[in-house]
Scaffold this active site. Structure first.
Site, PDB file in Angstrom:
ATOM      1  CB  CYS A   1      48.452   0.466   5.271  1.00  0.00           C
ATOM      2  SG  CYS A   1      49.064   0.127   3.620  1.00  0.00           S
TER       3      CYS A   1
ATOM      4  CG  HIS B   1      50.836  -1.330   8.104  1.00  0.00           C
ATOM      5  ND1 HIS B   1      50.332  -2.417   7.416  1.00  0.00           N
ATOM      6  CD2 HIS B   1      51.372  -0.497   7.160  1.00  0.00           C
ATOM      7  CE1 HIS B   1      50.546  -2.240   6.116  1.00  0.00           C
ATOM      8  NE2 HIS B   1      51.168  -1.091   5.951  1.00  0.00           N
TER       9      HIS B   1
ATOM     10  CG  ASN C   1      52.371  -3.154   3.016  1.00  0.00           C
ATOM     11  OD1 ASN C   1      51.223  -3.389   3.417  1.00  0.00           O
ATOM     12  ND2 ASN C   1      52.848  -1.931   2.912  1.00  0.00           N
TER      13      ASN C   1
HETATM   14  O1  UT7 Z   1      52.009   0.464   3.651  1.00  0.00           O
HETATM   15  C1  UT7 Z   1      52.265   1.779   3.940  1.00  0.00           C
HETATM   16  C2  UT7 Z   1      53.090   2.535   3.015  1.00  0.00           C
HETATM   17  N1  UT7 Z   1      54.326   1.979   2.518  1.00  0.00           N
HETATM   18  C3  UT7 Z   1      55.469   2.014   3.206  1.00  0.00           C
HETATM   19  O2  UT7 Z   1      55.508   2.201   4.383  1.00  0.00           O
HETATM   20  C4  UT7 Z   1      56.753   1.881   2.442  1.00  0.00           C
HETATM   21  C5  UT7 Z   1      57.757   2.864   2.963  1.00  0.00           C
HETATM   22  N2  UT7 Z   1      59.002   2.864   2.217  1.00  0.00           N
HETATM   23  C6  UT7 Z   1      59.875   1.823   2.259  1.00  0.00           C
HETATM   24  O3  UT7 Z   1      59.643   0.810   2.886  1.00  0.00           O
HETATM   25  C7  UT7 Z   1      61.213   2.009   1.559  1.00  0.00           C
HETATM   26  O4  UT7 Z   1      61.343   3.358   1.164  1.00  0.00           O
HETATM   27  C8  UT7 Z   1      61.394   1.090   0.313  1.00  0.00           C
HETATM   28  C9  UT7 Z   1      61.532  -0.357   0.759  1.00  0.00           C
HETATM   29  C10 UT7 Z   1      60.230   1.260  -0.629  1.00  0.00           C
HETATM   30  C11 UT7 Z   1      62.676   1.466  -0.402  1.00  0.00           C
HETATM   31  O5  UT7 Z   1      63.768   1.346   0.483  1.00  0.00           O
HETATM   32  P1  UT7 Z   1      64.798   2.560   0.646  1.00  0.00           P
HETATM   33  O6  UT7 Z   1      65.809   2.118   1.596  1.00  0.00           O
HETATM   34  O7  UT7 Z   1      64.015   3.793   0.965  1.00  0.00           O
HETATM   35  O8  UT7 Z   1      65.444   2.619  -0.787  1.00  0.00           O
HETATM   36  P2  UT7 Z   1      65.474   3.827  -1.855  1.00  0.00           P
HETATM   37  O9  UT7 Z   1      64.133   3.955  -2.514  1.00  0.00           O
HETATM   38  O10 UT7 Z   1      66.080   5.039  -1.217  1.00  0.00           O
HETATM   39  O11 UT7 Z   1      66.476   3.252  -2.907  1.00  0.00           O
HETATM   40  C12 UT7 Z   1      67.854   2.948  -2.574  1.00  0.00           C
HETATM   41  C13 UT7 Z   1      68.490   2.332  -3.805  1.00  0.00           C
HETATM   42  C14 UT7 Z   1      68.236   3.109  -5.086  1.00  0.00           C
HETATM   43  O12 UT7 Z   1      69.360   2.962  -5.915  1.00  0.00           O
HETATM   44  P3  UT7 Z   1      70.481   4.122  -6.001  1.00  0.00           P
HETATM   45  O13 UT7 Z   1      69.747   5.358  -6.444  1.00  0.00           O
HETATM   46  O14 UT7 Z   1      71.037   4.253  -4.620  1.00  0.00           O
HETATM   47  O15 UT7 Z   1      71.446   3.590  -7.002  1.00  0.00           O
HETATM   48  C15 UT7 Z   1      67.080   2.375  -5.703  1.00  0.00           C
HETATM   49  O16 UT7 Z   1      67.019   2.554  -7.110  1.00  0.00           O
HETATM   50  O17 UT7 Z   1      67.926   1.029  -4.026  1.00  0.00           O
HETATM   51  C16 UT7 Z   1      67.389   0.954  -5.349  1.00  0.00           C
HETATM   52  N3  UT7 Z   1      66.219   0.086  -5.324  1.00  0.00           N
HETATM   53  C17 UT7 Z   1      66.304  -1.238  -5.447  1.00  0.00           C
HETATM   54  N4  UT7 Z   1      67.350  -2.064  -5.631  1.00  0.00           N
HETATM   55  C18 UT7 Z   1      67.112  -3.374  -5.720  1.00  0.00           C
HETATM   56  C19 UT7 Z   1      64.925   0.439  -5.140  1.00  0.00           C
HETATM   57  N5  UT7 Z   1      64.146  -0.664  -5.153  1.00  0.00           N
HETATM   58  C20 UT7 Z   1      64.991  -1.707  -5.352  1.00  0.00           C
HETATM   59  C21 UT7 Z   1      64.789  -3.101  -5.447  1.00  0.00           C
HETATM   60  N6  UT7 Z   1      65.863  -3.894  -5.618  1.00  0.00           N
HETATM   61  N7  UT7 Z   1      63.565  -3.661  -5.350  1.00  0.00           N
END
Ligand code: UT7
Length: 332
Positions: free
Chosen positions: A111, A256, A286
């Site tokens: 990215c 980005h 993204n």
């Molecule tokens: O382009 C360059 C590289 N990419 C990035 O910069 C992405 C960087 N990361 C992020 O933007 C975030 O980490 C994400 C958007 C991918 C995830 O958000 P988060 O706030 O870090 O969520 P998490 O992975 O810690 O998950 C929180 C909860 C989990 O459930 P539990 O364990 O708390 O019950 C996940 O299983 O949200 C759940 N979850 C979802 N729920 C509904 C993860 N993805 C989803 C989803 N819909 N799509």
């Protein structure tokens, strides 16, 4: 002598994929996606749309907007993580589609790819005696996303955007337009945080890799998130320092577009107000290497970017790579 932006153009698929439609495909909700990422919809390529077709459309728009003809372009660089095919490089197809008579190569830096190609193109322009370099960020990420993986399926979208770079005169004034400073970096010890494991020399595609769905993008989202804000802030400050500037000198911050929370936190730590930060992630998700040039082009089309404005770009992604650039907007 500096590299200035002479023209810009975009190409995004017509097809929109909304959060509500994603609710029917994976276990997610519109509320979760909006709250955790800021994304409301993304564009998805139809079967006949490819990285090269979108890049060609964006490149043609940028050449036209610059008032040039394809024969004026001296070099083409395409930044992409989703090439047209493994061989030849995407630039071969794009150069042919545009009717260019110049060299081309692809650039892979995740990215951060757009900032890398901007810096590379600028260096070849000012040091290599070229007059115009076309830099394009283009992605069809929908083809490498596992449709059953909710942690990535909601985030990524397709699109392309291009800038034509032109060289300023040799004795440009200090406060003239062009690329002023940059910072590029990569920490390969973090390579596994964001990867497509199979399909390369280490793990060629096989029945086993397909069974294990290793042809798809895998991301350790929270780990990437934790590093992203600090990386963007440190890199942006490094580039600003090299330009002899502070964040208070920045007219437009164009980061980005990976996650609205990353953008907000980075802008806040840099001391750049929201009204000076360009955000379009709500409409495109993204788009990796296409995200920064897409945001630049939209801001330029909207008339936000005025000659003389100081623009700060910052990207980060797979590698983990990062790259920031400070440029003063305006034609040579
Ligand atoms: O382009 C360059 C590289 N990419 C990035 O910069 C992405 C960087 N990361 C992020 O933007 C975030 O980490 C994400 C958007 C991918 C995830 O958000 P988060 O706030 O870090 O969520 P998490 O992975 O810690 O998950 C929180 C909860 C989990 O459930 P539990 O364990 O708390 O019950 C996940 O299983 O949200 C759940 N979850 C979802 N729920 C509904 C993860 N993805 C989803 C989803 N819909 N799509």
């Amino acid at each position: 002598m500096r590299a200035c932006v002479a023209g810009w153009g975009t190409a995004v698929p017509d097809l929109r994929l909304t959060n509500a439609e994603l609710e029917d495909r994976v276990k997610t909700t519109d509320a979760w996606i909006v709250e955790r990422t800021g994304i409301r919809e993304r564009r998805i390529a139809r079967p006949d749309e490819t990285t090269a077709s979108l890049a060609t459309e964006a490149g043609a728009a940028a050449i036209k907007q610059a008032g040039l003809s394809p024969l004026d372009v001296d070099l083409l660089i395409v930044a992409t993580a989703t090439p047209e095919q493994p061989i030849p490089h995407t630039g071969a197809f794009v150069g042919d589609g545009l009717g260019l008579h110049c060299g081309s190569f692809d650039l892979g830096a995740g990215c951060a790819g757009f900032v890398y190609e901007l810096v590379t193109g600028a260096a070849l322009l000012t040091g290599g005696g070229l007059e115009h370099v076309l830099v394009i960020g283009a992605e069809v990420l929908s083809r490498i996303i596992d449709p059953t993986d909710r942690t990535t399926a909601v985030l990524f979208g397709d699109g392309a955007a291009a800038l034509v770079l032109e060289a300023s005169s040799e004795h440009a004034p200090d406060d003239g337009p062009g690329l002023l400073a940059f910072d590029l970096g990569c920490d390969g010890s973090l390579a596994r945080l964001l990867e497509i494991p199979a399909g390369g020399s280490r793990l060629p595609t096989s029945v086993e890799t397909l069974d294990q769905r290793l042809q798809y993008l895998k991301m350790q989202g929270p780990e990437v998130f934790r590093r992203a804000v600090r990386t963007v802030v440190d890199s942006a400050n490094t580039a600003l320092g090299r330009a002899g500037m502070a964040s208070s000198d920045v007219d437009w911050f164009i980061p980005h577009q990976a996650n609205a929370r990353i953008i907000d936190a980075a802008a806040h730590r840099l001391g750049i107000p929201a009204e000076r930060t360009i955000v379009n992630i709500d409409r495109y998700g993204n788009t990796s290497a296409a995200s920064i040039p897409l945001a630049i082009s939209e801001a330029a089309d909207a008339g936000d970017l005025q000659a003389g404005d100081v623009v700060l770009l910052s990207g980060f992604g797979a590698g983990m790579t990062w790259g920031s650039a400070v440029l003063r907007w305006g034609r040579a």
